[in-house]
Design an enzyme around this catalytic site. Structure first.
Site, PDB file in Angstrom:
ATOM      1  N   ASN A 206     145.958  66.418  28.379  1.00  0.00           N
ATOM      2  CA  ASN A 206     147.308  66.341  27.814  1.00  0.00           C
ATOM      3  C   ASN A 206     148.025  67.671  28.001  1.00  0.00           C
ATOM      4  O   ASN A 206     147.468  68.608  28.572  1.00  0.00           O
ATOM      5  CB  ASN A 206     147.245  65.938  26.337  1.00  0.00           C
ATOM      6  CG  ASN A 206     146.433  66.925  25.525  1.00  0.00           C
ATOM      7  OD1 ASN A 206     146.769  68.102  25.435  1.00  0.00           O
ATOM      8  ND2 ASN A 206     145.327  66.462  24.957  1.00  0.00           N
ATOM      9  N   PHE A 321     146.893  69.269  12.516  1.00  0.00           N
ATOM     10  CA  PHE A 321     148.207  69.261  13.160  1.00  0.00           C
ATOM     11  C   PHE A 321     148.550  67.811  13.482  1.00  0.00           C
ATOM     12  O   PHE A 321     147.654  66.981  13.623  1.00  0.00           O
ATOM     13  CB  PHE A 321     148.183  70.101  14.438  1.00  0.00           C
ATOM     14  CG  PHE A 321     148.505  71.547  14.171  1.00  0.00           C
ATOM     15  CD1 PHE A 321     147.603  72.355  13.493  1.00  0.00           C
ATOM     16  CD2 PHE A 321     149.716  72.092  14.578  1.00  0.00           C
ATOM     17  CE1 PHE A 321     147.899  73.681  13.217  1.00  0.00           C
ATOM     18  CE2 PHE A 321     150.023  73.411  14.309  1.00  0.00           C
ATOM     19  CZ  PHE A 321     149.112  74.208  13.628  1.00  0.00           C
TER      20      PHE A 321
HETATM   21  N1  CTP Z   1     142.033  65.269  15.911  1.00  0.00           N
HETATM   22  C1  CTP Z   1     140.647  65.318  15.808  1.00  0.00           C
HETATM   23  N2  CTP Z   1     139.872  64.571  16.631  1.00  0.00           N
HETATM   24  C2  CTP Z   1     140.436  63.698  17.498  1.00  0.00           C
HETATM   25  C3  CTP Z   1     141.852  63.604  17.595  1.00  0.00           C
HETATM   26  C4  CTP Z   1     142.618  64.405  16.780  1.00  0.00           C
HETATM   27  O1  CTP Z   1     140.130  66.097  14.987  1.00  0.00           O
HETATM   28  N3  CTP Z   1     139.660  62.960  18.277  1.00  0.00           N
HETATM   29  C5  CTP Z   1     142.836  66.138  15.036  1.00  0.00           C
HETATM   30  C6  CTP Z   1     143.824  67.007  15.783  1.00  0.00           C
HETATM   31  O2  CTP Z   1     143.258  68.256  16.133  1.00  0.00           O
HETATM   32  C7  CTP Z   1     144.937  67.173  14.764  1.00  0.00           C
HETATM   33  C8  CTP Z   1     144.904  65.875  13.975  1.00  0.00           C
HETATM   34  O3  CTP Z   1     143.617  65.326  14.213  1.00  0.00           O
HETATM   35  O4  CTP Z   1     144.689  68.250  13.889  1.00  0.00           O
HETATM   36  C9  CTP Z   1     145.955  64.882  14.339  1.00  0.00           C
HETATM   37  O5  CTP Z   1     145.981  64.699  15.729  1.00  0.00           O
HETATM   38  P1  CTP Z   1     147.021  63.724  16.431  1.00  0.00           P
HETATM   39  O6  CTP Z   1     146.700  63.608  17.883  1.00  0.00           O
HETATM   40  O7  CTP Z   1     148.419  64.076  16.028  1.00  0.00           O
HETATM   41  O8  CTP Z   1     146.731  62.372  15.680  1.00  0.00           O
HETATM   42  P2  CTP Z   1     145.715  61.230  15.922  1.00  0.00           P
HETATM   43  O9  CTP Z   1     144.860  61.126  14.699  1.00  0.00           O
HETATM   44  O10 CTP Z   1     145.017  61.394  17.208  1.00  0.00           O
HETATM   45  O11 CTP Z   1     146.680  59.958  15.902  1.00  0.00           O
HETATM   46  P3  CTP Z   1     147.728  59.431  17.025  1.00  0.00           P
HETATM   47  O12 CTP Z   1     147.261  59.929  18.340  1.00  0.00           O
HETATM   48  O13 CTP Z   1     147.655  57.956  16.856  1.00  0.00           O
HETATM   49  O14 CTP Z   1     149.071  59.972  16.618  1.00  0.00           O
END
Ligand code: CTP
Length: 399
Positions: A206, A321
């Site tokens: 990403n 975040f």
């Molecule tokens: N995060 C995590 N492990 C993952 C994905 C995300 O610990 N596999 C953490 C990220 O580091 C961030 C938070 O979860 O602090 C939210 O990440 P985000 O990508 O915004 O949300 P998602 O839970 O992945 O939801 P979505 O992609 O549906 O918005």
């Protein structure tokens, strides 16, 4: 007695440096003055020697032929380096790492906080090059007390006047206090993207640059914390002092976070962890003709959610975040609840010029009680300060 260094450069406002020196002395500091050779043309170094009770350093190769390298030993002794007044020239030198006199060399050798108070003519101050240099210093972790509007030496009103000695001293003291506020605390920060391989040469990833996580790591270090930085691939240099744990995949990041979590007081998940990975990874490079018509994806482990289980996070401050493209507050609040976070920092990644890969961001910080604080568009360094201030408050409550 704590020792600080006062760098003095050749601005007409140099006379105010005497008051800065006296002010720090009154607060109980031992002050070593360093003048640039140009500053020594404006005022005799003897004046500062008399005020400080120590020989003012001007030349990199002074008349002292002891075995100790003066700028290195001074760098190790001081708790703060203040440069006031700072000319456009010294700011440019610091911003680009030029070390051709005692002061600029000392700057590169110190690990303590650095405070710079610029003073110059308005045109020089507002010049895009000076502004770019100032931004560069801020990004490198230097604290600035920006000049005020007022009567300048060139007999004009304008921006560029050195702030008052009281203000410089106040900033210096705050910086000294802050430089210890996370002492004996360990902050675990994740940063950057992850890469989920398809074959030995291709991956899904990403747009995260890692800048936000690295800024947070730098800010925690400046506050005296031990910092473990678990980072996906980025093109950034880790802030000096951070213990870097490079990882590639979400699975490797999850392993590294869990390995280090027990010793951490704070976990900040700034990484953009991949939510899914290719179901299969080819050992060999997939040939054009063999390309599958569609990719099968499987979910990765949600690191934060996996820590939500009881026992996984006693007394720790956990910050997540949220990268959103719509309904920022509603989506972030849901993640805060579901992942059982203390704080979530959300931003709208669909907006131009902020967020991914930018040096700037605009965020909304939401806490467990639902309090929402919205930041203006500011540098990621500034955001990192806002976040660490909140983390410190939460740490105090969890004692
Ligand atoms: N995060 C995590 N492990 C993952 C994905 C995300 O610990 N596999 C953490 C990220 O580091 C961030 C938070 O979860 O602090 C939210 O990440 P985000 O990508 O915004 O949300 P998602 O839970 O992945 O939801 P979505 O992609 O549906 O918005």
């Amino acid at each position: 007695m704590k020792k600080i260094a006062l760098g003095v450069t050749s601005s007409v406002s140099i006379y105010k440096a005497c008051e800065v020196l006296r002010g720090f002395q009154k607060k109980g500091f031992d002050v070593q003055v360093i003048m640039t050779p140009n500053a020594a043309q404006l005022i005799s170094p003897r004046l500062f020697s008399a005020l400080s009770g120590k020989k003012t350093a001007v030349d990199l190769f002074g008349d002292d032929d002891s075995d100790r390298i003066a700028h290195i030993s001074l760098a190790e002794e001081i708790s703060l380096l203040v440069i006031a007044p700072a000319t456009a020239n010294i700011i440019a030198k610091l911003a680009s790492g030029v070390a051709d006199d005692f002061l600029s060399t000392l700057y590169l050798a110190v690990r303590c906080p650095v405070l710079v108070a610029p003073a110059m003519n308005e045109a020089m101050y507002l010049h895009p090059q000076t502004q770019a240099n100032i931004l560069r210093l801020q990004t490198a972790g230097v604290e600035l007390v920006l000049p005020e509007m007022g009567y300048l030496a060139c007999k004009e009103e304008g921006w560029g006047r050195l702030v008052t000695p009281e203000k410089i001293i106040e900033h210096g003291l705050a910086l000294l206090e802050k430089s210890e506020s996370l002492k004996r605390r360990t902050v675990l920060v994740t940063a950057g993207p992850t890469r989920e391989p398809l074959d030995p040469v291709r991956f899904l990833s990403n747009r995260s640059s890692g800048k936000m996580g690295y800024a947070l790591a730098g800010e925690a270090l400046r506050r005296g914390a031990r910092v473990i930085l678990v980072s996906g691939p980025t093109s950034l240099y880790p802030p000096p002092g951070a213990e870097l744990r490079p990882v590639e995949t979400a699975a490797a990041m999850a392993r590294e976070v869990k390995k280090n979590l027990s010793r951490a007081d704070v976990l900040i998940m700034a990484a953009a962890v991949a939510d899914f990975r290719p179901a299969d990874r080819s050992e060999q490079k997939v040939k054009k003709e063999e390309a599958p018509p569609a990719l099968k994806l499987v979910p990765t482990e949600d690191i934060l959610a996996s820590l939500a289980r009881p026992g996984g996070r006693s007394k720790k401050v956990i910050v997540g975040f949220a990268a959103e493209t719509r309904d920022v507050i509603a989506n972030a609040s849901r993640k805060l609840r579901e992942k059982k976070l203390d704080l979530i920092v959300a931003n709208d990644v669909s907006r131009e010029g902020i967020g991914f890969d930018s040096d700037f961001n605009q965020v909304v910080i939401i806490d467990k009680k639902g309090a929402v604080v919205e930041s203006p568009i500011v540098s990621k360094r500034e955001i990192s300060r806002l976040v660490m201030d909140r983390v410190e408050v939460l740490l105090g409550r969890k004692k």
